[in-house]
Design a protein around this motif. Structure first.
Motif, PDB file in Angstrom:
ATOM      1  N   GLN A  99       0.850  -1.193   0.000  1.00 19.04           N
ATOM      2  CA  GLN A  99       0.000   0.000   0.000  1.00 19.04           C
ATOM      3  C   GLN A  99       0.888   1.246   0.000  1.00 19.04           C
ATOM      4  N   SER A 100       0.491   2.258  -0.739  1.00 11.00           N
ATOM      5  CA  SER A 100       1.309   3.463  -0.897  1.00 11.00           C
ATOM      6  C   SER A 100       1.056   4.482   0.210  1.00 11.00           C
ATOM      7  N   ILE A 101       1.159   4.033   1.440  1.00 10.40           N
ATOM      8  CA  ILE A 101       1.067   4.928   2.600  1.00 10.40           C
ATOM      9  C   ILE A 101       2.119   4.489   3.608  1.00 10.40           C
ATOM     10  N   LEU A 131      -4.621   3.307  10.951  1.00  6.82           N
ATOM     11  CA  LEU A 131      -5.902   3.025  10.295  1.00  6.82           C
ATOM     12  C   LEU A 131      -6.448   1.672  10.729  1.00  6.82           C
ATOM     13  N   THR A 132      -5.571   0.686  10.816  1.00  6.27           N
ATOM     14  CA  THR A 132      -5.982  -0.655  11.228  1.00  6.27           C
ATOM     15  C   THR A 132      -6.542  -0.647  12.643  1.00  6.27           C
ATOM     16  N   ALA A 173      -8.826  -1.786   2.520  1.00  4.59           N
ATOM     17  CA  ALA A 173      -7.858  -2.159   1.484  1.00  4.59           C
ATOM     18  C   ALA A 173      -6.541  -2.616   2.110  1.00  4.59           C
ATOM     19  N   VAL A 174      -6.109  -1.929   3.156  1.00  7.02           N
ATOM     20  CA  VAL A 174      -4.883  -2.314   3.861  1.00  7.02           C
ATOM     21  C   VAL A 174      -5.059  -3.692   4.486  1.00  7.02           C
ATOM     22  N   ALA A 175      -6.199  -3.927   5.124  1.00 12.42           N
ATOM     23  CA  ALA A 175      -6.453  -5.224   5.768  1.00 12.42           C
ATOM     24  C   ALA A 175      -6.449  -6.361   4.751  1.00 12.42           C
ATOM     25  N   GLN A 198      -3.515 -10.914   2.337  1.00 16.37           N
ATOM     26  CA  GLN A 198      -2.975 -11.595   1.163  1.00 16.37           C
ATOM     27  C   GLN A 198      -1.468 -11.804   1.287  1.00 16.37           C
ATOM     28  N   ARG A 199      -0.768 -10.791   1.799  1.00 14.90           N
ATOM     29  CA  ARG A 199       0.686 -10.915   1.962  1.00 14.90           C
ATOM     30  C   ARG A 199       1.019 -11.982   3.001  1.00 14.90           C
TER      31      ARG A 199
END
Length: 151
Positions: free
Chosen positions: A37-39, A47-48, A112-114, A119-120
């Motif tokens: 993610q680009s943050i 955020l999480t 989206a981050v979650a 996935q990673r």
């Protein structure tokens, strides 16, 4: 905790291993998360936590993230300027307390981050031989406990 001091060579191996993991995992790249993610990583963590615990005040967020008050204040300011977080007067009995909530954009990004993180982790876990997965999880747990007790 062991009563004998660790062997210097073992300490160096641990150091080299942790540095290698940080680099392989991408934690040394300040402007993106290891899951692509680009943050910044700190913003992704915030955020999480907000998605899981909102509303939450800055003090609680700082405690959870293990960050100083000033660092959390800057972090929340960054998230607020990006339109991902809003500050609200507390509703839990103390109107002076400021609570943090994700905005709809913040909710979408946290989701989206979650998803990317999950996935990673699945991808990494698949690369660990099944017979060694428990050992990998145990090693991470031991390192986390040692790091927690070191602070």
């Amino acid at each position: 905790m062991s009563s004998q001091p660790p062997d210097r060579a073992d300490v160096e191996r641990l150091q080299d291993s942790v540095v290698a993991f940080v680099r392989a995992f991408g934690l040394h790249q300040p402007d993106s998360t290891p899951c692509g993610q680009s943050i910044p990583v700190s913003q992704a963590h915030a955020l999480t936590e907000l998605a899981a615990r909102q509303p939450i005040n800055q003090s609680e967020l700082g405690s959870t993230l293990r960050l100083s008050k000033s660092t959390v204040s800057r972090l929340v300011g960054q998230l607020e300027r990006r339109g991902w977080v809003e500050r609200l007067r507390g509703t839990a009995g103390d109107g002076r307390m400021v609570e943090l909530r994700l905005t709809p954009d913040g909710e979408r990004l946290a989701s989206a981050v979650a998803i990317a993180r999950r996935q990673r982790m699945e991808s990494l876990f698949e690369r660990i031989p099944e017979a060694r997965r428990c050992a990998a999880l145990q090693a991470l747990s031991i390192l986390t406990e040692a790091a927690t007790n070191d602070r």
